[in-house]
Design a protein around this motif. Structure first.
Motif, mmCIF file in Angstrom:
data_model
loop_
_atom_site.group_PDB
_atom_site.id
_atom_site.type_symbol
_atom_site.label_atom_id
_atom_site.label_comp_id
_atom_site.label_asym_id
_atom_site.label_seq_id
_atom_site.Cartn_x
_atom_site.Cartn_y
_atom_site.Cartn_z
ATOM 1 N N ASP A 72 0.813 -1.209 0.000
ATOM 2 C CA ASP A 72 0.000 0.000 0.000
ATOM 3 C C ASP A 72 0.850 1.264 0.000
ATOM 4 O O ASP A 72 0.398 2.321 -0.464
ATOM 5 N N ARG A 73 2.061 1.167 0.538
ATOM 6 C CA ARG A 73 2.943 2.337 0.576
ATOM 7 C C ARG A 73 3.893 2.375 -0.621
ATOM 8 O O ARG A 73 4.292 3.457 -1.063
ATOM 9 N N LEU A 74 4.273 1.224 -1.156
ATOM 10 C CA LEU A 74 5.181 1.216 -2.302
ATOM 11 C C LEU A 74 4.494 1.747 -3.558
ATOM 12 O O LEU A 74 5.046 2.554 -4.298
ATOM 13 N N ILE A 75 3.276 1.267 -3.820
ATOM 14 C CA ILE A 75 2.476 1.797 -4.928
ATOM 15 C C ILE A 75 1.083 2.057 -4.371
ATOM 16 O O ILE A 75 0.204 1.194 -4.430
ATOM 17 N N PRO A 76 0.859 3.232 -3.817
ATOM 18 C CA PRO A 76 -0.453 3.512 -3.209
ATOM 19 C C PRO A 76 -1.514 3.829 -4.243
ATOM 20 O O PRO A 76 -1.220 4.221 -5.374
ATOM 21 N N GLN A 77 -2.748 3.633 -3.854
ATOM 22 C CA GLN A 77 -3.871 3.998 -4.706
ATOM 23 C C GLN A 77 -3.971 5.513 -4.779
ATOM 24 O O GLN A 77 -3.727 6.223 -3.800
ATOM 25 N N ARG A 144 7.273 -3.245 16.818
ATOM 26 C CA ARG A 144 6.720 -3.389 18.163
ATOM 27 C C ARG A 144 7.669 -2.820 19.219
ATOM 28 O O ARG A 144 7.220 -2.310 20.252
ATOM 29 N N ALA A 145 8.968 -2.877 18.947
ATOM 30 C CA ALA A 145 9.944 -2.353 19.900
ATOM 31 C C ALA A 145 10.028 -0.828 19.859
ATOM 32 O O ALA A 145 10.383 -0.197 20.865
ATOM 33 N N ASN A 146 9.688 -0.226 18.724
ATOM 34 C CA ASN A 146 9.877 1.217 18.568
ATOM 35 C C ASN A 146 8.582 2.006 18.444
ATOM 36 O O ASN A 146 8.614 3.239 18.456
ATOM 37 N N PHE A 147 7.443 1.330 18.344
ATOM 38 C CA PHE A 147 6.176 2.027 18.167
ATOM 39 C C PHE A 147 5.090 1.473 19.081
ATOM 40 O O PHE A 147 3.958 1.219 18.661
ATOM 41 N N GLY A 148 5.445 1.260 20.330
ATOM 42 C CA GLY A 148 4.450 0.889 21.340
ATOM 43 C C GLY A 148 3.717 -0.395 21.059
ATOM 44 O O GLY A 148 2.483 -0.438 21.176
ATOM 45 N N GLU A 149 4.446 -1.447 20.687
ATOM 46 C CA GLU A 149 3.878 -2.770 20.448
ATOM 47 C C GLU A 149 2.905 -2.809 19.264
ATOM 48 O O GLU A 149 2.075 -3.721 19.165
ATOM 49 N N LYS A 150 3.024 -1.870 18.353
ATOM 50 C CA LYS A 150 2.184 -1.885 17.164
ATOM 51 C C LYS A 150 2.890 -2.612 16.019
ATOM 52 O O LYS A 150 4.100 -2.500 15.848
ATOM 53 N N ALA A 153 1.395 -2.858 10.053
ATOM 54 C CA ALA A 153 0.094 -2.531 9.479
ATOM 55 C C ALA A 153 -0.707 -1.580 10.363
ATOM 56 O O ALA A 153 -1.624 -0.902 9.873
ATOM 57 N N GLU A 154 -0.393 -1.505 11.656
ATOM 58 C CA GLU A 154 -1.122 -0.649 12.583
ATOM 59 C C GLU A 154 -0.560 0.764 12.648
ATOM 60 O O GLU A 154 -1.157 1.642 13.272
ATOM 61 N N LEU A 155 0.562 1.015 11.998
ATOM 62 C CA LEU A 155 1.177 2.337 12.030
ATOM 63 C C LEU A 155 0.495 3.281 11.047
ATOM 64 O O LEU A 155 -0.222 2.859 10.138
ATOM 65 N N THR A 156 0.729 4.573 11.220
ATOM 66 C CA THR A 156 0.192 5.552 10.279
ATOM 67 C C THR A 156 0.960 5.461 8.962
ATOM 68 O O THR A 156 2.104 4.981 8.924
ATOM 69 N N PRO A 157 0.378 5.921 7.861
ATOM 70 C CA PRO A 157 1.106 5.917 6.589
ATOM 71 C C PRO A 157 2.434 6.656 6.670
ATOM 72 O O PRO A 157 3.428 6.229 6.058
ATOM 73 N N ILE A 163 9.763 4.130 7.901
ATOM 74 C CA ILE A 163 10.448 2.847 8.063
ATOM 75 C C ILE A 163 10.951 2.325 6.727
ATOM 76 O O ILE A 163 12.120 1.903 6.609
ATOM 77 N N LEU A 164 10.113 2.355 5.708
ATOM 78 C CA LEU A 164 10.532 1.849 4.401
ATOM 79 C C LEU A 164 11.671 2.682 3.830
ATOM 80 O O LEU A 164 12.613 2.146 3.238
#
Length: 249
Positions: A72-77, A144-150, A153-157, A163-164
């Motif tokens: 979804d982030r590499l080639i988003p709609q 999970r170690a750097n974003f509160g156990e998320k 897929a649970e992170l914001t775009p 990260i990418l």
């Protein structure tokens, strides 16, 4: 230009500059030989087996969610059309890893494994399927170690892009995994799935071919050979034809 930097270039321009090379170099595809007379009758040729979308053959449920979030982030709609997830690129990658490419059965995988030049090809004992599984697990651990156990897929775009981009630029290190190598492999397979013939699971409804004006698997271009610098007017056709043709049978 990398897919993680799509915001700096138009989607159509980025995809058009990668389309032809990707179409010609799809991993896992191989030619077939036809002996004797040409198969002029419909159905006589032996095309690849069409890929069906369900169920997953390689990815676990959690891995599938993660890889689709990456796509979804590499080639988003956007307003030009569907992105890699909607185009079925995860299905393409799943079948790629579940087949001969994933376990490297057609590659020479014996040592020594030495540092080599890029043009010398892979020099690693890690098989593609193992690299994906290990990379997705390491990405989940990092998130999970750097974003509160998320999970990823649970992170914001915006967080996902960070990260990418960090993996691509080697500013983020994943535990026990070569992050940039993992990113490059996912990006390569995303582009393959987006531009390959729909028979392989991606490029649903030939969305990418419509986007860049690629005619697909039409067999006869004689009426257009001498029409230079003109847009090809006919819709694309896959190896299996078109869905509107199939519906009329």
């Amino acid at each position: 230009m990398r897919a993680a930097s799509l915001r700096n270039v138009s989607r159509r321009r980025f995809l058009a500059t990668t389309a032809i090379a990707t179409i010609l170099g799809v991993a896992g595809a191989h030619a077939r030989s036809i002996s004797g007379s040409l198969p002029w009758q419909p159905g006589v040729a032996d095309p690849p087996t069409p890929v069906r979308p369900d169920p997953w053959q390689f990815f676990t449920h959690d891995e599938a969610i993660a890889i689709e979030a990456i796509l979804d982030r590499l080639i988003p709609q956007d307003d030009l059309g569907p992105g890699a997830k909607a185009a079925g690129c995860a299905v393409y990658i799943d079948r790629l890893l579940a087949g001969p490419f994933g376990d490297a059965r057609r590659l020479y995988m014996k040592p020594p494994f030495l540092k080599a030049l890029p043009q010398q090809g892979p020099q690693s004992p890690i098989r593609p399927a193992s690299r994906y599984r290990g990379g997705l697990a390491a990405l989940d651990t990092y998130c999970r170690a750097n974003f509160g156990e998320k999970s990823f897929a649970e992170l914001t775009p915006e967080q996902q892009d960070t990260i990418l981009r960090g993996l691509e630029e080697k500013t983020i290190q994943l535990p026990n995994v070569d992050g940039p190598e993992f990113f490059e492999q996912v990006l390569q397979h995303t582009l393959e799935g987006f531009f390959a013939d729909p028979i392989y699971g991606g490029n649903r409804e030939m969305v990418s071919w419509k986007l860049v004006g690629f005619p697909g698997a039409r067999y006869d271009y004689r009426d257009f050979v001498k029409k230079h610098n003109e847009r090809y007017p006919l819709p694309p056709v896959s190896i299996l034809g078109r869905t509107d043709w199939i519906a009329q049978r």
